[in-house]
Scaffold this active site. Structure first.
Site, mmCIF file in Angstrom:
data_model
loop_
_atom_site.group_PDB
_atom_site.id
_atom_site.type_symbol
_atom_site.label_atom_id
_atom_site.label_comp_id
_atom_site.label_asym_id
_atom_site.label_seq_id
_atom_site.Cartn_x
_atom_site.Cartn_y
_atom_site.Cartn_z
ATOM 1 N N SER A 156 -21.362 1.712 6.094
ATOM 2 C CA SER A 156 -21.446 0.330 6.542
ATOM 3 C C SER A 156 -21.432 -0.577 5.320
ATOM 4 C CB SER A 156 -22.734 0.089 7.333
ATOM 5 O OG SER A 156 -22.915 -1.287 7.598
ATOM 6 N N TYR A 169 -31.787 0.290 8.347
ATOM 7 C CA TYR A 169 -30.361 0.585 8.533
ATOM 8 C C TYR A 169 -29.642 0.531 7.188
ATOM 9 C CZ TYR A 169 -25.634 0.316 10.466
ATOM 10 O OH TYR A 169 -24.312 0.555 10.762
ATOM 11 N N LYS A 173 -27.560 3.655 5.399
ATOM 12 C CA LYS A 173 -26.134 3.593 5.086
ATOM 13 C C LYS A 173 -25.885 3.591 3.573
ATOM 14 C CE LYS A 173 -24.519 3.700 9.266
ATOM 15 N NZ LYS A 173 -23.716 4.840 9.755
#
Length: 288
Positions: A156, A169, A173
């Site tokens: 990401s 998150y 990533k």
């Protein structure tokens, strides 16, 4: 758009009759990949949390590939034994695997760095350890087969520019990015190895992770657009598959990433892009 013939000529791993294993395959980017690859003649192994959504995804892909060419395996990628079982079923059913897409992920925000340890661990167990488990379960056999193979791990942009909002998150990533870079290095130094790793970096994409959206936002790409871009990038041999979207162009992404690394080089405050003392400088940099 790159044609199927061009893709399959450049990438033997995606030849008709080859086998693709896709985690997070019941929706979004994973399902888009399954349908596109099925149309190219690949056999598809769909892995996701078991239930109606996985069953429906398998039926959808089977309408393209035929029922005997699709295998759905309920899998929680956070659990190494379940990913090992996925590998056993894939190899038993089809004899080999040429593409592994470690795509499963969640985006639930567990909160601040000092909050919700269990939720933090759950997110990292899926987004990061799910990728590691996939590599452990599949790569040794893919290497031993001596045939061309591809590993595509879904990262990401948030793992690179790390914007405020969902730190867990971003951490997961960032880990996928670093792990995949090291994986690519290890694979290209494997004697006789024909397996390559790539990092898929989607932009704003309408998927099951898109919060609060029941319809595709105008700025978002579809999963199908991401997969078309990914396949063209694989043909070019790109390691970093950096996708634009309808809001962010590649030049915009490059500048944001350059500013992020500049925080270290220029000794600016962490995440200076969002720091009140540096907002104007960042805006000027983006306009330059």
């Amino acid at each position: 758009m790159t044609t199927d013939a061009e893709i399959q000529s450049a990438l033997p791993a995606l030849g008709s009759g080859s086998v693709a294993v896709i985690t997070g395959g019941a929706s979004g980017i994973g399902l888009a990949a399954a349908r596109r690859l099925a149309a190219m003649g690949l056999k598809i192994v769909l892995a996701d949390i078991g239930g109606a959504r996985l069953d429906e995804a398998a039926r959808s892909v089977a309408t393209i590939a035929g029922g005997s060419a699709v295998l759905a395996v309920a899998t929680d990628v956070s659990k190494a034994d379940e990913v090992d079982r996925l590998a056993e079923k894939a190899f038993d059913a089809f004899g080999g695997v040429s593409l592994l897409m470690n795509n499963a992920g969640v985006g639930n925000n567990p909160g601040k760095p000092w909050e919700n340890r269990d939720a933090w661990k759950r997110l990292l167990d899926i987004n990061f350890w799910g990728v590691v488990h996939g590599v452990e379960a599949f790569v040794p056999r893919m290497l031993a087969a001596g045939r061309p193979g591809l590993i595509v791990n879904t990262g990401s942009k948030q793992g690179i520019t790390t914007p405020p909002g969902n730190l867990a998150y971003n951490v997961s990533k960032s880990g996928v990015k670093t792990f995949t870079e090291g994986l690519a290095h290890a694979l290209r130094n494997e004697p006789g190895g024909k397996v390559a790793a790539h990092l898929l970096i989607p932009g704003f994409t309408f998927t099951g992770l898109t919060e609060g959206a029941t319809e595709k936002p105008a700025g978002a790409w579809t999963g199908e657009q991401v997969i078309d871009f990914m396949l063209a990038a694989l043909v070019r041999g790109d390691f970093y598959i950096l996708c634009p979207d309808n809001e962010a162009t590649r030049p915009m992404d490059e500048k944001r990433m350059a500013w992020a690394i500049g925080d270290i080089i220029e000794n600016r405050p962490a995440l200076s892009r969002w720091h009140p003392d540096h907002k104007e400088a960042f805006a000027a940099f983006m306009d330059s």
